[in-house]
Enzyme design. Structure first.
Site, PDB file in Angstrom:
ATOM      1  CB  ILE A 177      -0.940  -0.033   1.361  1.00 10.65           C
ATOM      2  CG1 ILE A 177      -1.865  -1.432   1.301  1.00 10.65           C
ATOM      3  CG2 ILE A 177      -2.001   1.121   1.116  1.00 10.65           C
ATOM      4  CD1 ILE A 177      -2.494  -1.710  -0.135  1.00 10.65           C
ATOM      5  N   GLY A 235      26.970   1.850 -22.252  1.00 10.06           N
ATOM      6  CA  GLY A 235      27.796   0.924 -22.258  1.00 10.06           C
ATOM      7  C   GLY A 235      28.186   0.670 -20.775  1.00 10.06           C
ATOM      8  CD  GLU A 245      -2.808   2.472 -10.344  1.00  5.51           C
ATOM      9  OE1 GLU A 245      -3.442   1.555  -9.661  1.00  5.51           O
ATOM     10  OE2 GLU A 245      -3.077   3.803 -10.090  1.00  5.51           O
TER      11      GLU A 245
END
Ligand SMILES: Cc1cc2nc3c(=O)[nH]c(=O)nc-3n(C[C@H](O)[C@H](O)[C@H](O)COP(=O)(O)OP(=O)(O)OC[C@H]3O[C@@H](n4cnc5c(N)ncnc54)[C@H](O)[C@@H]3O)c2cc1C
Length: 387
Positions: free
Chosen positions: A156, A341, A365
């Site tokens: 949460i 790199g 979501e």
């Protein structure tokens, strides 16, 4: 068809870009590395009114359109995606309270949430159920004028700052289908039995806290049942997640843009074999691919936001934008590391953070797998179409 932002949206973008360049970029690497909560940035965002983005004007908010919301999340995420997380579930829940709350609930919460004096989040996920929200185990038993809530929520975001925290519960665990017995309660974090038990260690997305919390016989007044009617919780949450997916897509666009910008800049500075590496075709092809996909992700996100602004159901569009933009962000982050790199692997360069932040947008979501099933359902049922 107009692909341009309005004058107001352009002004908002320029304001946000200046704010991010001045206040977020200079501290992002150090604060993210140490896991420091960016209180000072939050204070500035409060002053800018950003906590009221999705709060109606009559409750002190900005009542921003979704394209403007996308612009805000994109710009913040170019500087530090974690900071966008502080606004993300807060804005989603503000929208949900404004859309479904009773007048008393709106008056009790929205003015303080709009200024950021109080903030919020959303508690859906549990240790045993994430994608399968109808499988949650948190129950709310009616006892007089209260519900008595028992359960555990995890992952949460903003849990330590949320007041109130909207929590998805089962008010009727025996209901079939299960969603008919699900509700959202606006839980006061000061209530006895409510405890944030730990902060989860994370790959990236540092800044906002992401926590596990326990509800041990927490008494919640029935007046805190969102909208006043039980059995509407899943529907309320899914509508809010539609808005949330546009915010996640916009965050992904911000991360992808930053990855591209960093790669372009580095390719123009770094020399190998007696020339700038931007002169090598292999590097040019990477830059071109990043630019093409990044711009496609942005347009898909603004399109989904425009559909939502038109007041239409936009689960197909927001799902498409979220899936595509998050996968582009991941790809751009990895490609930008390649352009750097060995330095791409260094904590002293920004691309390393983008590489750690990008995967969250694939998960948050609704995972991209789940969203592909949502998109397919809309297409096969004929409710949505393309072309
Ligand atoms: C940093 C972070 C912050 C978060 N913040 C919040 C928050 O603020 N509030 C909140 O409530 N949650 C939050 N979450 C939780 C997040 O929403 C869940 O992790 C997500 O919904 C997936 O649930 P899960 O982790 O239980 O995975 P599961 O649902 O167990 O999925 C595991 C895998 O199985 C796949 N899968 C599951 N079901 C299906 C299916 N039917 N078809 C195809 N594939 C399937 C998934 O795509 C995934 O690949 C956060 C997560 C993270 C990592």
């Amino acid at each position: 068809m107009d692909f341009e932002l309005s004058d107001e949206q352009r002004l908002l973008r320029d304001t946000m870009r200046a704010f991010v360049n001045a206040e977020i970029r200079p501290v992002a690497r150090e604060w993210e590395e140490s896991g420091r909560y960016p209180e000072e940035i939050v204070a500035l965002m409060r002053r800018m009114g950003l906590f009221g983005l999705l709060v109606p004007e009559e409750y002190g908010g900005m009542a921003a359109d979704m394209v403007s919301l996308a612009v805000v999340f994109e710009e913040i995420s170019r500087g530090w995606m974690g900071v966008a997380g502080i606004l993300g579930s807060h804005s989603l829940s503000c929208w949900m309270i404004a859309r479904y709350g009773t007048e008393d609930q709106k008056l009790a919460h929205l003015p303080a949430l709009a200024t950021g004096e109080r903030r919020t989040g959303i508690a859906l996920t549990e240790p045993g159920a994430g994608s399968d929200l109808q499988g949650i185990a948190t129950t709310a038993r009616r006892d007089g004028d209260s519900y008595v809530v028992s359960g555990r929520k995890t992952w949460i975001t903003n849990a330590r700052h949320a007041d109130p925290l909207p929590v998805l519960v089962k008010t009727d665990p025996a209901a079939r289908p299960p969603h008919a017995g699900m509700s959202v309660l606006l839980v006061d974090p000061a209530a006895a039995g409510f405890e944030v038990v730990r902060d989860l260690p994370k790959l990236g997305y540092r800044g906002p806290e992401t926590c596990e919390l326990v509800l041990d016989d927490v008494r919640v007044p029935t007046a805190s049942l969102l909208g006043g009617m039980p059995g509407r919780g899943l529907q309320q949450v899914l509508a809010a997640l539609e808005k949330g997916r546009i915010n996640i897509a916009a965050r992904a666009v911000g991360v992808a843009q930053e990855a591209y910008d960093q790669a372009l800049r580095y390719a123009g500075e770094r020399e190998a074999f007696g020339q700038k590496i931007s002169g090598f075709q292999a590097i040019q092809l990477k830059l071109a691919d990043m630019a093409i996909k990044l711009q496609a992700a942005r347009l898909l996100t603004y399109w989904a936001a425009s559909r939502a602004d038109a007041g239409e159901r936009a689960d197909l569009e927001s799902g498409m934008a979220k899936v595509y933009a998050s996968e582009v962000a991941l790809e751009c982050a990895v490609t930008a590391m390649g352009v750097h790199g060995g330095y791409g692997y260094s904590k002293e360069f920004t691309v390393e953070r983008l590489y750690r932040d990008a995967p969250l947008m694939v998960i948050g979501e609704g995972t991209n797998d789940i969203l592909r099933t949502v998109i397919a359902r809309a297409l096969t049922s004929g409710r949505g179409s393309v072309g």
